[in-house]
Motif scaffolding. Structure first.
Motif, PDB file in Angstrom:
ATOM      1  N   VAL A   1      97.778  95.499  59.255  1.00 58.48           N
ATOM      2  CA  VAL A   1      98.461  96.584  58.537  1.00 58.48           C
ATOM      3  C   VAL A   1      99.977  96.394  58.481  1.00 58.48           C
ATOM      4  O   VAL A   1     100.663  97.190  57.835  1.00 58.48           O
ATOM      5  CB  VAL A   1      98.119  97.974  59.126  1.00 58.48           C
ATOM      6  CG1 VAL A   1      96.642  98.264  58.970  1.00 58.48           C
ATOM      7  CG2 VAL A   1      98.580  98.112  60.569  1.00 58.48           C
ATOM      8  N   THR A   2     100.499  95.324  59.109  1.00 54.52           N
ATOM      9  CA  THR A   2     101.919  95.019  58.857  1.00 54.52           C
ATOM     10  C   THR A   2     102.124  94.663  57.402  1.00 54.52           C
ATOM     11  O   THR A   2     103.240  94.768  56.884  1.00 54.52           O
ATOM     12  CB  THR A   2     102.417  93.856  59.737  1.00 54.52           C
ATOM     13  OG1 THR A   2     101.706  92.661  59.402  1.00 54.52           O
ATOM     14  CG2 THR A   2     102.263  94.176  61.210  1.00 54.52           C
ATOM     15  N   GLY A   3     101.041  94.236  56.728  1.00 56.04           N
ATOM     16  CA  GLY A   3     101.108  93.977  55.293  1.00 56.04           C
ATOM     17  C   GLY A   3     101.504  92.568  54.909  1.00 56.04           C
ATOM     18  O   GLY A   3     101.672  92.281  53.718  1.00 56.04           O
ATOM     19  N   THR A   4     101.620  91.665  55.879  1.00 52.40           N
ATOM     20  CA  THR A   4     101.965  90.270  55.596  1.00 52.40           C
ATOM     21  C   THR A   4     101.025  89.364  56.370  1.00 52.40           C
ATOM     22  O   THR A   4     100.857  89.526  57.584  1.00 52.40           O
ATOM     23  CB  THR A   4     103.416  89.962  56.001  1.00 52.40           C
ATOM     24  OG1 THR A   4     104.284  90.888  55.349  1.00 52.40           O
ATOM     25  CG2 THR A   4     103.793  88.537  55.600  1.00 52.40           C
TER      26      THR A   4
ATOM     27  N   ALA B   1     101.730  88.758  50.899  1.00 52.50           N
ATOM     28  CA  ALA B   1     101.469  90.189  51.058  1.00 52.50           C
ATOM     29  C   ALA B   1      99.976  90.453  51.186  1.00 52.50           C
ATOM     30  O   ALA B   1      99.155  89.815  50.515  1.00 52.50           O
ATOM     31  CB  ALA B   1     102.033  90.960  49.873  1.00 52.50           C
TER      32      ALA B   1
ATOM     33  N   VAL C   1      96.950  96.263  51.595  1.00 48.48           N
ATOM     34  CA  VAL C   1      96.385  97.175  52.593  1.00 48.48           C
ATOM     35  C   VAL C   1      96.009  98.481  51.906  1.00 48.48           C
ATOM     36  O   VAL C   1      96.880  99.199  51.414  1.00 48.48           O
ATOM     37  CB  VAL C   1      97.382  97.433  53.743  1.00 48.48           C
ATOM     38  CG1 VAL C   1      96.794  98.424  54.742  1.00 48.48           C
ATOM     39  CG2 VAL C   1      97.754  96.124  54.435  1.00 48.48           C
TER      40      VAL C   1
ATOM     41  N   ALA D   1      98.876 103.687  54.751  1.00 44.47           N
ATOM     42  CA  ALA D   1      99.396 102.332  54.524  1.00 44.47           C
ATOM     43  C   ALA D   1     100.920 102.275  54.520  1.00 44.47           C
ATOM     44  O   ALA D   1     101.524 101.406  55.175  1.00 44.47           O
ATOM     45  CB  ALA D   1      98.841 101.768  53.220  1.00 44.47           C
TER      46      ALA D   1
ATOM     47  N   LYS E   1     103.110 100.307  57.332  1.00 43.94           N
ATOM     48  CA  LYS E   1     103.963  99.187  56.953  1.00 43.94           C
ATOM     49  C   LYS E   1     105.400  99.422  57.414  1.00 43.94           C
ATOM     50  O   LYS E   1     106.066  98.500  57.928  1.00 43.94           O
ATOM     51  CB  LYS E   1     103.927  98.983  55.437  1.00 43.94           C
ATOM     52  CG  LYS E   1     104.723  97.760  54.981  1.00 43.94           C
ATOM     53  CD  LYS E   1     104.602  97.548  53.493  1.00 43.94           C
ATOM     54  CE  LYS E   1     105.370  96.296  53.064  1.00 43.94           C
ATOM     55  NZ  LYS E   1     105.282  96.075  51.608  1.00 43.94           N
TER      56      LYS E   1
ATOM     57  N   GLY F   1     105.736  98.746  61.026  1.00 46.44           N
ATOM     58  CA  GLY F   1     105.734  97.315  61.254  1.00 46.44           C
ATOM     59  C   GLY F   1     107.058  96.667  60.923  1.00 46.44           C
ATOM     60  O   GLY F   1     107.535  95.776  61.639  1.00 46.44           O
ATOM     61  N   GLU F   2     107.671  97.113  59.834  1.00 45.49           N
ATOM     62  CA  GLU F   2     108.972  96.546  59.438  1.00 45.49           C
ATOM     63  C   GLU F   2     110.043  96.883  60.464  1.00 45.49           C
ATOM     64  O   GLU F   2     110.917  96.062  60.760  1.00 45.49           O
ATOM     65  CB  GLU F   2     109.355  97.061  58.053  1.00 45.49           C
ATOM     66  CG  GLU F   2     108.493  96.471  56.940  1.00 45.49           C
ATOM     67  CD  GLU F   2     108.772  97.103  55.588  1.00 45.49           C
ATOM     68  OE1 GLU F   2     109.428  98.174  55.549  1.00 45.49           O
ATOM     69  OE2 GLU F   2     108.318  96.545  54.569  1.00 45.49           O
TER      70      GLU F   2
END
Length: 492
Positions: A412-415, A421, A424, A429, A433, A436-437
């Motif tokens: 789920v960090t999206g990368t 990418a 998700v 979501a 994200k 995570g960023e």
């Protein structure tokens, strides 16, 4: 499509002898069930069982309802709501045409038409497959989420609702007002204790409208809990073309599934029900043990395979299982960490485990890891965290469960591991994200951020060392070494 002619009542006679078709006249049935959430799973599972029942009892056809989009209605309306179920295994494909769906309504277009169908005295059951997120609840607590946008909107206009809880309660309110006995609610989604949970959600919603209505829902409405089990991937264009060729007709939206199917239902139907047992349904007094077994062993393992397999670059579950380390990991997960939390007298859990592993290997079933990975924030509490809490209470380790949770966090960090990418699909979501960023690739910060999401983990796990440590270690391994090397290390 391979044929200009469409599957329909008028073209049934032209089907090859190898294709099973209804042994009754679909036009001669009447609807006794309204089903919310007409998707692939419902059409390969509940609708198939009802198709068997209609051969001897024509009063139990289905009025289906889509709560979001008209796609399914539009696809099937031109073919008299007939469709094909393709059962695929390594031995080949068997085709069957299903006729149990009478019509499909689209709630956003006309909630009034759907509610009217649910109020019809001939309808004695309203069943649901709306996915976990469709119940507008807090997965961590099992209570109604009063801040959910659909609930907020329905409470402003409760006579024209669009959410599943809102539709159920409004239809029940009208039946009460009209002195029509309430239908039985039959949830068929992967919620822990789905019967009591859905009963509680409906009662809590009704209480926000009228205390008398809430008492009626709580005291007079039966909810039959269920456990459903069948793997039903999304149908691909290639599969549609293959099925069309075998039929000699065009089917706009067939479904593809595996040979295995199971349905366990609590026998709580005060106003009557079909003879489910006659078509292989297990009727029980308490479905909860079956539900827990399936949620933890099948669904928990499936989600672990989905997140870790996707990160490893595997497109499908069978491709993931072809890697011996992943098979070994999921076998150890079930044997060492999940099975000890289950009390199922008379059930051979080792045989169930082995059957699941064989099903996950089915090469004919292209079940995408990305599809299973959807809506993880809604799935983790029931697929992983009940097992985690039971393990902690027993003072037992959760290393492989922690790896599955860490796989979700990494996903789920999206990368992905190549820097590309990840699409998700999850109600949380954007929030996940952003967390995570902010945390970056620091496993401690990342694990702390995600464990702090109360919607998923509640308040008891975020500071529990027996959770924080193994999740952080697994996340660090995934970030540093990648999914393939990490799974090999854990399965070694």
């Amino acid at each position: 499509m391979t044929s200009e002619r469409r599957l329909s009542l008028a073209t049934l006679d032209s089907l090859p002898d190898s294709v099973q078709q209804p042994s009754y006249d679909p036009a001669g049935t009447s609807a006794g069930i309204v089903h919310l959430g007409v998707g692939a799973f419902h059409r390969a599972h509940q609708a198939l069982y009802l198709d068997d029942i209609l051969a001897t009892d024509p009063q139990w056809a289905i009025i289906g309802a889509s709560l979001r989009r008209p796609d399914m209605r539009d696809a099937l309306a031109a073919q008299d709501n007939l469709y094909t179920v393709a059962v695929r295994s390594g031995e080949g494909t068997r085709l069957r045409v299903i006729g149990s769906v009478k019509s499909i309504l689209v709630a956003p277009e006309s909630p009034e038409a759907l509610i009217a169908a649910m109020v019809d005295p001939k309808v004695r059951i309203v069943s649901l497959t709306v996915t976990e997120k469709g119940y507008c609840h807090d997965p961590a607590t099992g209570d109604l989420n009063r801040e959910h946008p659909d609930i907020v909107a329905d409470l402003k206009n409760p006579r024209a609702p669009t959410s599943a809880p809102g539709l159920l309660v409004e239809a029940l309110r009208r039946r009460k007002a009209g002195n029509i006995v309430p239908f039985t609610v039959m949830p068929c989604d992967n919620l822990p204790a789905n019967g009591p949970t859905v009963h509680r959600i409906m009662t809590q919603y009704a209480a926000l409208i009228d205390p008398d209505l809430a008492r009626f829902v709580e005291d007079d409405v039966a909810v039959a809990g269920t456990m459903v089990d069948r793997i039903v991937p999304a149908t691909t264009d290639a599969e549609i073309a293959e099925i069309d060729a075998a039929l000699g007709l065009s089917d706009a939206w067939p479904v593809v599934t595996e040979p295995f199917t199971q349905w366990v239902i609590e026998d709580r139907f005060p106003t009557g029900r079909p003879d489910f047992a006659a078509v292989g349904v297990e009727m029980v007094a308490d479905v909860e043990p079956y539900e827990r077994m399936k949620l933890r062993m099948l669904n928990g393992s499936h989600s672990s395979l989905a997140y870790l397999g996707y990160l490893a670059g595997y497109q499908t579950v069978s491709e993931t299982m072809a890697d011996p380390a992943f098979e070994q990991l999921v076998r150890q997960l079930m044997t060492d960490e999940i099975m000890p939390t289950l009390e199922m007298p008379g059930t051979d859990l080792a045989a169930y485990r082995d059957a699941l592993i064989a099903r996950f290997h089915n090469p004919a079933l292209k079940h995408r890891t990305w599809q299973i990975a959807m809506d993880g924030s809604q799935k983790l509490p029931q697929r992983f965290l009940g097992t985690v809490r039971d393990r902690l209470a027993a003072g037992q380790p959760i290393d492989r469960l922690a790896l599955g949770i860490a796989g979700w966090m990494r996903y789920v960090t999206g990368t992905d591991e190549t820097g590309a990418a990840i699409d998700v699909r999850d109600p949380l979501a954007a929030r996940l994200k952003a967390l995570g960023e902010t945390a970056g690739r620091d496993p401690e910060r990342l694990a702390t951020a995600y464990l702090g999401v109360e919607d998923v983990f509640g308040r008891d796990l975020r500071a529990e060392p027996a959770v924080v440590r193994p999740v952080t270690e697994a996340l660090a391994a995934l970030l540093e070494n990648g999914a393939v090397a990490t799974v090999r290390a854990y399965a070694g």
